[in-house]
Write an enzyme that holds these catalytic residues in place. Sequence first.
Site, mmCIF file in Angstrom:
data_model
loop_
_atom_site.group_PDB
_atom_site.id
_atom_site.type_symbol
_atom_site.label_atom_id
_atom_site.label_comp_id
_atom_site.label_asym_id
_atom_site.label_seq_id
_atom_site.Cartn_x
_atom_site.Cartn_y
_atom_site.Cartn_z
ATOM 1 C CG ASP A 68 44.006 33.654 41.944
ATOM 2 O OD1 ASP A 68 43.757 33.657 40.771
ATOM 3 O OD2 ASP A 68 43.999 34.565 42.835
ATOM 4 C CD GLN A 175 44.630 33.214 46.209
ATOM 5 O OE1 GLN A 175 43.323 33.004 46.432
ATOM 6 N NE2 GLN A 175 45.102 33.801 45.277
ATOM 7 C CG ASP A 177 44.001 37.745 54.015
ATOM 8 O OD1 ASP A 177 43.718 37.002 53.219
ATOM 9 O OD2 ASP A 177 43.376 38.827 54.124
ATOM 10 C CG ASP A 207 46.206 41.748 44.004
ATOM 11 O OD1 ASP A 207 45.523 41.774 43.182
ATOM 12 O OD2 ASP A 207 45.726 40.645 44.713
ATOM 13 C CD GLU A 249 42.339 44.335 42.554
ATOM 14 O OE1 GLU A 249 41.695 43.939 41.329
ATOM 15 O OE2 GLU A 249 43.098 43.763 43.172
ATOM 16 C CG HIS A 314 44.596 40.787 35.130
ATOM 17 N ND1 HIS A 314 44.807 42.289 35.558
ATOM 18 C CD2 HIS A 314 44.755 39.967 35.922
ATOM 19 C CE1 HIS A 314 44.725 42.073 36.714
ATOM 20 N NE2 HIS A 314 44.800 40.702 37.219
ATOM 21 C CG ASP A 315 41.017 40.449 37.774
ATOM 22 O OD1 ASP A 315 41.419 39.368 37.692
ATOM 23 O OD2 ASP A 315 41.433 41.335 38.763
#
Length: 558
Positions: A68, A175, A177, A207, A249, A314-315
């Site tokens: 990712d 990923q 948690d 993030d 974010e 960037h997203d």
Amino acid sequence: MSTGIRLESGDLWWKNAVLYELDVETYMDSNADGVGDFRGLIERLDHLQSLGVTCLWMMPFFPTPGEDDGYDVADYYAVDPRYGTLGDFVAFIHAADERGIRVIIDLVVNHTSEEHPWFVDSRSAKDSKYRDWYVWSDEPVEEAEAIIFPGLQDRNWTQDSTTGQYYFHRFHNFQPDLNLANPAVREEIMQIMRFWLQLGVAGFRFDAAPFMIETVGVSGKPNEPHHEWLEEFCLFVKRRRGDAVLLGEANLPPHEIARFFGKGHELHLLFNFMQNGALMASVATGSAKPLHDYFAELPAVPELCGWVNFARLHDELNLDTLDEKMKQKVFEAFAPEEDMRIYGRGIRRRLAPIFEGDRKRLELLYSLTFSTPGMPMLYYGDEIGMGDNMTLDDRLPARTPMQWTDSETGGFSNGESFKLVRPVAGEPFGPKQVNVRLQQHDPDSLLHWMRRLVQVRRQSTAVGYGPVEVLETGYDDVLAHRFVWETNLVLVVHNLSDKSRNLNLCKLAGTDAEYLQVQLADPSSGPGDEIADKNVRIPGYGYRWISGFTRKTDAPLP
Ligand code: MG
């Protein structure tokens, strides 16, 4: 809310800073292996200094399987060897510091990579040492209400073959948690922050902040946000470095997002997705209404806190803050083809291709971004109007190598172009037409204009500190707003339509305004005496930044 203490600009440096986001991987390659690195980045700090940015946000540079784009971290205490060594990182921090540039790094601790040794241990047995560092359950007890990557991901729980239990993952199944309800995990996160603070970073970008503090599936805990964990982190960081900041974010509606500032002791800065949505809606429709509505809904911000405003990051260019009808209008204007869209909510393209390189509208967009309350941010390459590469998957089209020269690799690397970590952007916004070297020698270039914009924003302290007042112009397609901080005044006017509009700028500045001066104007506007008390023509897509002073409130009016 005022603390009653007079603020000095250095105390709250982020109020008047200009942020620049970059990925070391795609910025500059110093050893011809096709991958950007810290040594390369050091060589390019002069570019950033001359641009005038005062803070960098570094995307993840930690060891990672790279499933990712680095947001799957396998070791929080190291630099991925492809980018250099910890020594190179410290040399970079030192070189940035010498140029007055602070550095914020990405902290991705909502989840780890499945290859992180903690997870490798955690999944090995039910009684393993790190079992409780992740969220395990016999059944997928509770689905999270939203899937982050629709189309790529269809569930939040994955069964693990070793123990037969399921683990929770907000994002992809590679990923898992972290379980922040476990105090040992939060202590480890503080250790990680201490480590990087000691190496000289000025803060962290959290993030996926809302997901960090949720407790979906944690046994014995109802799912509710644990803001006290953010307070814990904030206190920890502030005790170690007084000027450090936490940037979060959190793409949430206005009534929910401000909760993340707390009383000024949770996250100091939040990305302003609402502003970004309204900005795109206003520019796409040529109407000031979306921005007017945005200002009306803007939640109050504690004195220590602020927004980070951006035109692109960037997203994907995320349109989630818009209602369905407006979202479709923006899609039609900026991403007419299906392939330009992603996850049903965003745009994969960069801004220069969206606006077909139209300088007037690009300037309007950035001028708006820099003049809304908060810290403005530039995404690397946007200072030259860099393009994208739409042959790449997912969100990668906007993450191509920085364009320094007109060579095949854009001057990003001296290696072979086919070995680059990612191909360069396609024409007509690729390296041949768009690069730093070309624009450096052209005083009319976007790069020179961007330097001027950064300079004007940094001089306009009132924009960083002052309250904003939206003004009535008599036109639906003109946005005018005013900031006052102590005796400094800044008036900004933007014409969102393609038709010229006549405005009395003196009247807009207010009866308490004096010594008005134009700081920045679109190139097609006339010079000279336009601050006289008469109507001034603002051309289509034109803008003005005007600075002045206000009479002291206790002075008698003439
Ligand atoms: Mg390299």
